[in-house]
Design an enzyme around this catalytic site. Structure first.
Site: not given
Ligand code: COA
Length: 415
Positions: A139, A248
């Site tokens: 992982e 944003g």
């Protein structure tokens, strides 16, 4: 009710986490998943991180629901013969061995095609072709090599891995989609194909927005939504963005009532532009609504951290759930930081089958994460993981072996 993958047979040669995540999903969609394990030991995770002596670990049980388990020594000639029968009968072989292990066993792509030209062979490897293709990978190696670690954490700290298993479970998800697409294509071609998902690639796919930012940085030298703006320094690579939202709409994690003693008394708060007036009203800063220093997103960006500090003065007076209730009334996007304890106890997640209680013959009752993908015509019933070799006799009988054959193979330790 029928299931989406009814009739699909999966030869499951996966182990640890990445591959089992993939085949568990296929089983939840209705495929018959036959997990092949080595007699005596089985998938290494059966014995890892055990919380009850001699009982399959939660690591194993939570990744192997709805499967059948057979034991088979696939390096023994008689075991190979049984595996060949399975290859002829199955639609998909899924594996996540170290690079080359399947070939060394004698089951090259060419050999598998000879046995069953319609078979789909799906693999997870750490890396795709290139300098690291022969490496074994777990992982966190994938998180580091896929761009996640360099972009996670705070600017003044080291690279950071995330608790979400994007390298293992993330790659398993990618592979499952590849398998389903290959099954669909086979309807017209009649042929199998190789499907490969590299863990580095899957992590990078999930970090797509950071490669976006790398190119923005190279063009403009700054990124205004990053906490390094306006007072910090940008280098030549995407920096760690702390808890910035990455989109944003600026966001940050803020303290809530009780944060001094509760490590999860926090809320994620997004100052979405359309609800800015509501934010000002809720936190008692109505003067910000028309102040040119605060009225527009562009004006706010250079002072966004002090703005969050002011908002935090308000969130610190509410618990994260009280803050959620108030903010949601104004459509202000926010989310409580939920602990695993709170998630485990959340009734709504139980009601949808996202958190499921399963009974196991040697472990008793335990909680697992059910199928996160809900389908109206293919529901998921989570059934317990198999004991090691629980279905050996059943599957060998289906392959045409008699009980005498099975007893002989067991005496020779082939199964
Ligand atoms: N009968 C006989 N032999 C078997 C067998 C069976 N039923 N099942 C597996 N084996 C053998 C394999 O053939 C292999 O033998 P070989 O090394 O002689 O060729 C051996 O068992 C071990 O397989 P391997 O995959 O190398 O296991 P490992 O424990 O050494 O490595 C990983 C584990 C995860 C590091 C490695 O499998 C890997 O890199 N996988 C790809 C990436 C991946 O999925 N990583 C994430 C895991 S969550």
């Amino acid at each position: 009710m029928s299931k989406a993958l009814d009739g699909v047979k999966i030869l499951d040669f996966t182990h640890v986490q990445s591959g089992p995540t993939c085949t568990q999903l296929l089983a939840w969609f209705g495929a018959d998943v036959i997990k092949v394990e080595r007699a005596g030991e089985g998938d290494a995770t059966r014995g890892q991180l055990r919380d009850i002596p001699d009982v399959d670990s939660l690591y194993f049980t939570m990744l192997n629901h709805n499967k059948r388990s057979i034991t088979l020594d696939t390096k023994n000639p008689k075991g190979k013969a049984a595996l060949e029968k399975l290859i002829k009968q199955c639609d998909v072989l899924v594996e996540n061995f170290a690079p080359g292990a399947l070939d060394r066993m004698g089951f090259t792509w060419e050999r598998i095609q000879e046995l069953n030209p319609a078979m789909i062979v799906a693999s997870i490897k750490g890396f795709g072709p290139g300098p690291y293709e022969d490496c074994k990978v777990y992982e966190n190696v994938a998180q580091c090599a896929g761009g996640s670690a360099s972009t996670t954490g705070f600017d003044d700290g080291p690279p950071m891995v995330t608790g979400a298993q994007i390298g293992d479970s993330g790659t398993g998800l990618h592979l499952a989609l590849g398998i389903v697409a290959a099954l669909y294509q086979r309807k017209t071609t009649g042929r199998g194909q190789k499907v490969m998902a590299a863990m580095q690639d899957a992590v990078l796919n999930l970090c797509r927005v950071k490669l976006r930012d790398q190119q923005r940085l190279e063009r403009t030298g700054i990124m205004k939504e990053y906490p390094q703006y306006p007072n910090g320094v940008f280098g030549d690579a995407v920096p760690r963005a702390g808890n910035a939202s990455g989109g944003g709409q600026p966001g940050w994690i803020l303290k809530c009532k009780g944060w001094e003693t509760d490590p999860n008394a926090y809320i994620y708060f997004i100052t979405q532009a359309p609800v800015w007036k509501s934010v000002c009203k809720v936190i008692g800063k109505e003067e910000w609504i028309d102040d040119p220093d605060y009225a527009t997103p562009t004006a706010r960006l250079p002072r966004i951290m002090p703005i969050f500090e002011t908002i935090e003065q308000w969130t610190k007076t509410k618990t994260k759930f009280e803050a959620m209730d108030i903010l949601n009334k104004y459509d202000i996007p926010c989310g409580p930081i939920l602990s695993m304890k709170e998630i485990a106890e959340e009734p709504a997640l139980r009601a949808t089958g996202t958190v499921v209680e399963v009974d196991h013959p040697t472990r008793g009752k335990y909680l697992t994460v059910g199928n996160p993908i809900k389908m109206s015509d293919s529901s998921t019933e989570v059934t317990r993981s198999p004991l090691l070799g629980e279905h050996t006799d059943e599957v060998m009988t289906e392959l045409g072996y008699t009980m005498e054959d099975i007893a002989a193979l067991r005496a020779e330790r082939v199964i």
